[in-house]
Design an enzyme around this catalytic site. Structure first.
Site, PDB file in Angstrom:
ATOM      1  N   PRO A 119       0.767  -1.342   0.057  1.00 28.97           N
ATOM      2  CG  PRO A 119      -0.351  -1.511   1.787  1.00 28.97           C
ATOM      3  CD  PRO A 119       0.812  -2.073   1.134  1.00 28.97           C
ATOM      4  CB  CYS A 120       0.290   4.595  -1.758  1.00 35.33           C
ATOM      5  SG  CYS A 120       1.129   6.170  -1.657  1.00 35.33           S
ATOM      6  CD  GLN A 121       0.931   1.548   4.956  1.00 34.08           C
ATOM      7  OE1 GLN A 121       1.826   0.966   4.492  1.00 34.08           O
ATOM      8  NE2 GLN A 121      -0.020   1.183   5.957  1.00 34.08           N
ATOM      9  CE1 TYR A 123       5.678   3.077   1.927  1.00 28.34           C
ATOM     10  CE2 TYR A 123       5.428   4.772   0.473  1.00 28.34           C
ATOM     11  CZ  TYR A 123       5.020   3.706   0.879  1.00 28.34           C
ATOM     12  OH  TYR A 123       4.087   2.755   0.141  1.00 28.34           O
ATOM     13  CG  ASN A 164       2.679   1.742  -3.942  1.00 31.85           C
ATOM     14  OD1 ASN A 164       1.901   2.682  -4.080  1.00 31.85           O
ATOM     15  ND2 ASN A 164       3.257   1.327  -2.870  1.00 31.85           N
TER      16      ASN A 164
END
Ligand code: SAM
Length: 447
Positions: A119-121, A123, A164
């Site tokens: 997932p795109c979170q 970072y 992603n």
């Protein structure tokens, strides 16, 4: 470590999917549970496996791809539909249905290729006080689990194939490109060269307009890395991505820069104060030196449309047809709006506006992107609605959603229709992975 005690073996056998049990619990693999491989095989580890999109694509590319270990755990529900489907389709051998945060890296077998859609979170990282110079990513950010595996495994895989969302290249909005810079720099520090490309599957003849960032990374001592020419040639013709997905010749000169500093310095200062991300839709990074350019796809093969893969109306269950009296609700959901709304909690009145969506969806083009909320009968602007030959409106069936992602028909059979749509919203267009797999095989024949 592989567990030699087989006394609890039967506890971990996959139950039929209909029982919806979580089939493959966490534990070390038994010797007899290792999927056997031959020296020519490419051993694959699939993380965040969902219903196995990478595995479907790679197995279609070649039977030499052998997924020997996979992990999938859905944090938001007790039921583990994706994991159950994965086991039902591919068997329980080497599958782990447990939070990746809890997996002991020693239990992950040696492999050549690690794949996963994470997932795109956020970072961002901080330097730990306890461990001066060490870094600490935010808890629950799954990128750091990939990082943990790569940095602590006894023999980390030589190749990585990751997926992603496209906005990864520009996130977060407050510091455009910072997250991607952290990913690139941390892979560079682990000895990988990385290529990326934003690919819209429909641009290469596939049935869904789904734009995702694909990364392919290889160890600096691999033959692929050693054959690196220069940034421009690599991105336009010689590189891995350019081999798998051809691009138009372009006079554009890639921009080149170095990602400097420790991960926590990148986290606080990368591209600060700039409104645009420096990462374009294609790029390559070697030893932290980035070459990136905007490319255009070059494809002259056949195109598949939504209409090409629809089931005949006679095979579509009644629940997918929209009753005449409900059509205005769908038209409203899809329509252009400019209206006053009241916030139910604060009572505050505000102006709400949004543009129109196509209603019905064109069946002469590839579909729009399937999202996780595609299932269910309630009207929504994002769900697909088509007009059938008999003049009736209907939603798409699970089989049609599977076809849009190029999965076999009924791959997700066994879960509810709502859940099957959710699982396809989470998955990927397997045709992309198939082409990446074929490219890897071609390159490995020169290793
Ligand atoms: C973007 S989806 C990947 C879907 C997959 N590529 C496919 O083809 O179905 C990410 C997956 O990661 C899983 N996931 C989320 N958090 C996880 C965790 N802590 N441990 C293991 N898996 C997790 C989700 O359940 C989801 O299936």
């Amino acid at each position: 470590m592989y567990n030699s005690d087989t006394s609890i073996h039967s506890d971990f056998l996959c139950e039929p999917l209909a029982a919806y049990s979580s089939c493959c619990k966490q534990r070390a693999l038994f010797e007899d549970e290792l999927i056997s491989t031959s020296p020519d095989d490419i051993r694959v580890i699939e993380l965040f496996a969902g219903v196995g999109g990478f595995r479907v694509g790679l197995e279609r590319a070649s039977s030499l791809f052998k997924t020997i270990w996979s992990n999938q755990w859905e944090p938001s529900t007790k039921r583990q539909d994706a994991s159950s489907i994965y086991c039902e389709r591919f068997g329980y051998l080497g599958h782990s249905n447990v939070d990746i945060n809890l997996v002991d890296v020693a239990d992950i077998p040696n492999a050549d290729l690690l794949v996963g859609g994470f997932p795109c979170q956020d970072y961002s990282v901080a330097t730990t006080l306890k461990n001066s110079g060490g870094i600490e990513g935010k808890k629950g950010v799954l990128w750091w689990q990939i990082h943990r595996i790569l940095s602590t495994h006894r023999t980390p895989p030589k190749y990585l194939m990751l997926e992603n969302v496209d906005r990864l290249l520009g996130s977060p909005a407050s510091q455009r490109g910072r997250d991607f810079a952290i990913i690139l720099a941390s892979l560079s520090d682990l000895g990988y060269m990385v290529e990326w490309r934003v690919i819209n599957a429909a641009d290469y003849g596939m049935p869904q307009r789904r734009r995702r960032t694909y990364m392919f990374a290889y160890k600096n001592d691999s033959n692929i890395a050693r054959s690196f020419t220069n940034g421009k040639n690599w991105l336009l013709q010689d590189g891995f991505m350019a081999g798998a997905f051809k691009v138009k010749n372009s006079d554009c000169v890639p921009s080149t820069f170095i990602i400097k500093g420790s991960l926590s310095e990148i986290s606080t200062s990368f591209n600060k104060g700039k409104s645009l991300s420096p990462f374009k839709n294609s790029g390559v990074m070697i030893e932290r030196e980035v070459h990136t350019v905007t490319i255009e796809p070059n494809y002259s093969g056949p195109f598949v449309t939504l209409g090409d893969l629809l089931l005949p109306d006679s095979d579509v269950p009644d629940e997918f047809f929209i009753q005449d009296e409900d059509v205005p609700k769908w038209q409203y959901a899809k329509g252009r709006k400019s209206e006053k709304r009241i916030n139910k909690i604060t009572g505050y009145e505000y102006n709400y506006s949004e543009g129109a969506m196509a209603f019905p969806d064109s069946i002469e083009k590839p579909s729009r992107t399937i999202i996780t909320g595609e299932g269910g009968a309630s009207p929504s602007r994002f769900k697909h609605v088509i007009l059938t030959e008999s003049g009736k409106y209907r939603r798409l069936t699970p089989i049609e959603l599977e076809r849009l992602n190029m999965f076999p028909d009924n791959h997700t059979l066994g879960a509810s229709n709502m859940r099957r749509a959710f699982l396809m919203g989470n998955a990927l267009v397997t045709g992309i992975v198939e082409r990446l797999g074929i490219e890897l095989l071609n390159r490995l024949s020169y290793e």
